[in-house]
Enzyme design. Structure first.
Site, mmCIF file in Angstrom:
data_model
loop_
_atom_site.group_PDB
_atom_site.id
_atom_site.type_symbol
_atom_site.label_atom_id
_atom_site.label_comp_id
_atom_site.label_asym_id
_atom_site.label_seq_id
_atom_site.Cartn_x
_atom_site.Cartn_y
_atom_site.Cartn_z
ATOM 1 C CD GLU A 224 -2.737 -1.140 2.218
ATOM 2 O OE1 GLU A 224 -2.801 -0.429 3.309
ATOM 3 O OE2 GLU A 224 -3.865 -1.961 2.316
ATOM 4 C CG ASN A 266 -0.880 -6.845 -1.610
ATOM 5 O OD1 ASN A 266 -1.468 -7.409 -2.110
ATOM 6 N ND2 ASN A 266 -1.363 -6.729 -0.252
ATOM 7 C CG HIS A 302 -9.735 -5.387 0.696
ATOM 8 N ND1 HIS A 302 -10.233 -6.285 1.646
ATOM 9 C CD2 HIS A 302 -8.291 -5.146 0.882
ATOM 10 C CE1 HIS A 302 -9.175 -6.747 2.145
ATOM 11 N NE2 HIS A 302 -8.045 -5.825 1.859
ATOM 12 C CD GLU A 331 -4.891 -7.415 1.733
ATOM 13 O OE1 GLU A 331 -5.526 -6.850 2.394
ATOM 14 O OE2 GLU A 331 -3.483 -7.497 1.630
ATOM 15 C CG ASP A 333 -13.176 -8.064 2.182
ATOM 16 O OD1 ASP A 333 -12.695 -6.946 1.131
ATOM 17 O OD2 ASP A 333 -12.196 -8.258 3.080
HETATM 18 C C1 XIL Z 1 -6.062 -5.809 8.139
HETATM 19 C C2 XIL Z 1 -6.455 -7.054 9.385
HETATM 20 O O1 XIL Z 1 -7.596 -7.582 8.374
HETATM 21 C C3 XIL Z 1 -7.036 -6.418 10.346
HETATM 22 O O2 XIL Z 1 -7.652 -7.126 11.171
HETATM 23 C C4 XIL Z 1 -6.044 -5.451 10.884
HETATM 24 O O3 XIL Z 1 -6.355 -4.992 11.918
HETATM 25 C C5 XIL Z 1 -5.446 -4.427 10.028
HETATM 26 O O4 XIL Z 1 -5.037 -5.062 8.989
HETATM 27 N N1 XIL Z 1 -4.937 -4.291 3.645
HETATM 28 C C6 XIL Z 1 -3.821 -5.110 4.061
HETATM 29 C C7 XIL Z 1 -4.090 -5.918 5.053
HETATM 30 O O5 XIL Z 1 -2.906 -5.243 3.329
HETATM 31 O O6 XIL Z 1 -2.922 -6.361 5.985
HETATM 32 C C8 XIL Z 1 -5.203 -5.308 6.182
HETATM 33 O O7 XIL Z 1 -5.395 -6.222 7.129
HETATM 34 C C9 XIL Z 1 -6.489 -4.944 5.324
HETATM 35 C C10 XIL Z 1 -6.076 -4.015 4.465
#
Ligand code: XIL
Length: 417
Positions: A224, A266, A302, A331, A333
Site C-alpha cells: 500500500e 501489494n 477489497h 485480499e 472480500d
Molecule cells: C487488516 C486486518 O484484516 C485487520 O484485522 C487489522 O486490524 C488491520 O489489517 N490491507 C492489508 C491488510 O494489506 O494487511 C489489512 O489487514 C487489510 C487491508
C-alpha cells in the site's frame, strides 16, 4: 521442512524473466507525495497462541496440482489427515481446493487469510480453513509491529502458528507484509536518520525472510505505498525519510535473504483502470526497469457491491502481465452494506462479483491465485473497519457456504457472465 518446489504457481511466470532488466539506478519512480496518516491495526484480530500443529509434511510434492478426496492423483487427503490438534482433516470433493485442478488455465492457489487467534480457539474454523483452501496468508501474524515490537526483539510465534497449520494441511504460505505503514512499530517511527532507517529495514527484512525461508514461498514486500488519491506516493514514514529508495532496500534485502522466494508489491484500489491503478502500474514498471527484484503484484480486491468492471480488470491484469509480473488477487472480500434489495438479491449480486474475480484470474495465465481476506462473516475485519453489516465473505457466520462460494468456484472453471 523441504524447500517449496520452484514450480509453485506464483513463481512459474516470472522466474525466467527475473533480472532481465538492466539496472538503471535513476529510478523511474517520479510520482509525487501526499499526506496520509499512518494506519494502526485494530484490536480484534491477532490472537494469542503458540504453534499448534506438528507439521511433519515434507513440502507439497512436485507440482501444485490437487485433486479430489479419495483420488490417488494430486495427493489431497481423503480425510483424517492433518493432525496437530486440527480435529481431523477432510478435503471434500466439491471443495475449492479440489477445484483448483479443474480450473482453466489455473487458479492453482486458492487461499485465505488466517487469523491465528481464531485458529487456536475454533475447531470448525480450522476444519474449513484446512479443507477448502490450499494456500494461506497470516491476516496479522506476520506484521512488523507484532514480530519486532522492540528493536532486535523478535517474536515469530503467530506467524509460526500459521505456517504449522499450513504445513499440516498441505497449504502453501504467502508472507504478508514486510513494509507497511499500517503495522510499523513505534520505535521505527522514531528512526529519522536515513542511514539508520536503511539499516533498520534491511535488518528486519533479512531476519524475517531468513526465519521463514523454505516455509513461505512469496512475500508481500511493500504494501500500500500508493496514496488513496491515486497519483502520488503515500506519505509514510518510509517515504518521508527515504523517498522511493525504501523499495529497493526492502526488495533487495528480501532477495538476498532468500533467492528463491517470490517478491511482491501489494495494494488496494488498483483493480480497475484509473488513476490509482495507473500509479501502481508505473511504480512496478519503474521497479522492474530499475532492476529492483520484484516478481509479482497483489491486487487486494477489497470490493463493494459495485464490483469492478470486468473489461477493466482484464485490461489491467493484461498490462501488468506484460511487464513479466505474476498477479494474485490477494485480499478478496465484497462488502454488501450499501447494496439495495432483498438479502437474496444482495447475496446473488455478491456471488456474481466473486465469480467474475475468479474467472478473470482463471483466464489470465499470469494470475497465480486468489486469496480471500478471511472466509467467514463471523471473523471478517470489514464491519469493524468500514461500519455497517457487510456479509463480505464466502461463508456465513455459521460457516455455511454462501452463494458467493458457489460463484467463486464456478468462476474458477467458467467464463464470467
Ligand atoms: C487488516 C486486518 O484484516 C485487520 O484485522 C487489522 O486490524 C488491520 O489489517 N490491507 C492489508 C491488510 O494489506 O494487511 C489489512 O489487514 C487489510 C487491508
Amino acid at each position: 521442512m523441504a524447500r517449496m518446489p520452484l514450480t509453485a504457481p506464483w513463481k512459474t511466470f516470472v522466474r525466467s524473466r527475473r533480472r532481465a532488466a538492466s539496472v538503471v539506478l535513476s529510478c523511474l519512480l517520479t510520482l509525487g507525495c501526499s499526506t496520509v496518516p499512518e494506519r494502526r491495526p485494530d484490536a480484534g484480530d491477532a490472537g494469542e497462541g503458540s504453534s499448534g500443529a506438528a507439521g511433519g509434511h515434507d513440502g507439497l510434492g512436485g507440482d501444485a496440482t490437487h485433486d479430489v478426496a479419495g483420488s490417488s492423483a494430486g495427493g489431497e487427503p481423503a480425510g483424517g489427515g492433518g493432525g496437530g490438534g486440527t480435529g481431523g482433516w477432510v478435503v471434500p470433493a466439491d471443495s475449492l481446493r479440489a477445484f483448483t485442478s479443474k480450473s482453466k488455465p489455473g487458479v492453482e492457489c486458492i487461499g485465505t487469510a488466517i487469523n491465528p487467534g481464531v485458529l487456536e480457539s475454533d475447531e470448525a474454523y480450522r476444519a474449513v480453513a484446512g479443507s477448502e483452501f490450499n494456500c494461506a496468508v497470516a491476516e496479522y501474524g506476520m506484521k512488523w509491529d507484532l514480530m519486532e515490537p522492540e528493536q532486535g526483539n523478535f517474536d515469530f510465534s503467530l506467524g509460526d502458528q500459521v505456517v504449522a497449520f499450513a504445513e499440516a494441511h498441505r497449504m502453501r504460505v504467502k508472507g504478508h507484509a514486510l513494509v507497511w505503514h499500517g503495522a510499523t512499530p513505534d520505535w521505527v517511527l522514531d528512526v529519522t536518520s536515513p542511514s539508520e532507517l536503511r539499516a533498520v529495514i534491511r535488518d528486519y527484512v533479512t531476519e524475517v525472510v531468513t526465519h521463514f525461508k523454505g516455509k513461505v514461498e512469496a512475500w508481500d514486500v511493500v504494501n500500500e505505498a500508493i496514496a488513496d488519491s491515486g497519483g502520488d506516493f503515500r506519505n509514510t514514514h518510509f517515504y518521508k525519510v527515504l523517498g522511493t529508495e525504501f523499495f529497493e532496500i526492502a526488495f533487495e534485502a528480501a532477495r538476498a535473504a532468500d533467492p528463491d522466494v517470490e517478491l511482491l508489491y501489494n495494494d488496494y484500489g488498483g483493480e480497475d483502470m484509473g488513476v490509482k491503478s495507473d500509479a501502481i502500474y508505473e511504480l512496478v514498471k519503474g521497479l522492474k526497469e530499475s532492476g529492483v527484484p520484484i516478481d509479482g503484484i497483489g491486487l487486494q480486491s477489497h470490493l463493494t457491491h459495485n464490483g469492478v468492471p470486468a473489461d477493466e480488470l482484464e485490461a489491467n491484469m493484461k498490462r501488468l502481465a506484460a511487464l513479466g509480473l505474476s498477479i494474485n488477487l490477494s485480499e478478496i472480500d465484497v462488502r454488501m452494506g450499501m447494496a439495495t434489495g432483498t438479502l437474496d438479491e444482495k447475496l446473488a449480486q455478491q456471488a456474481k462479483i466473486y465469480r467474475q474475480l475468479a474467472s478473470a484470474c482463471a483466464d489470465q495465465p499470469a494470475c497465480t491465485g486468489l486469496f480471500v481476506w478471511g472466509f467467514t462473516d463471523a471473523h471478517s475485519w470489514v464491519d469493524g473497519t468500514f461500519g455497517g453489516t457487510n456479509l463480505p465473505c464466502l461463508f456465513d457466520e455459521d460457516l455455511n457456504r454462501k452463494p458467493a462460494y458457489d460463484g467463486l468456484r464456478a468462476g474458477m472453471t467458467e467464463a464470467a457472465p
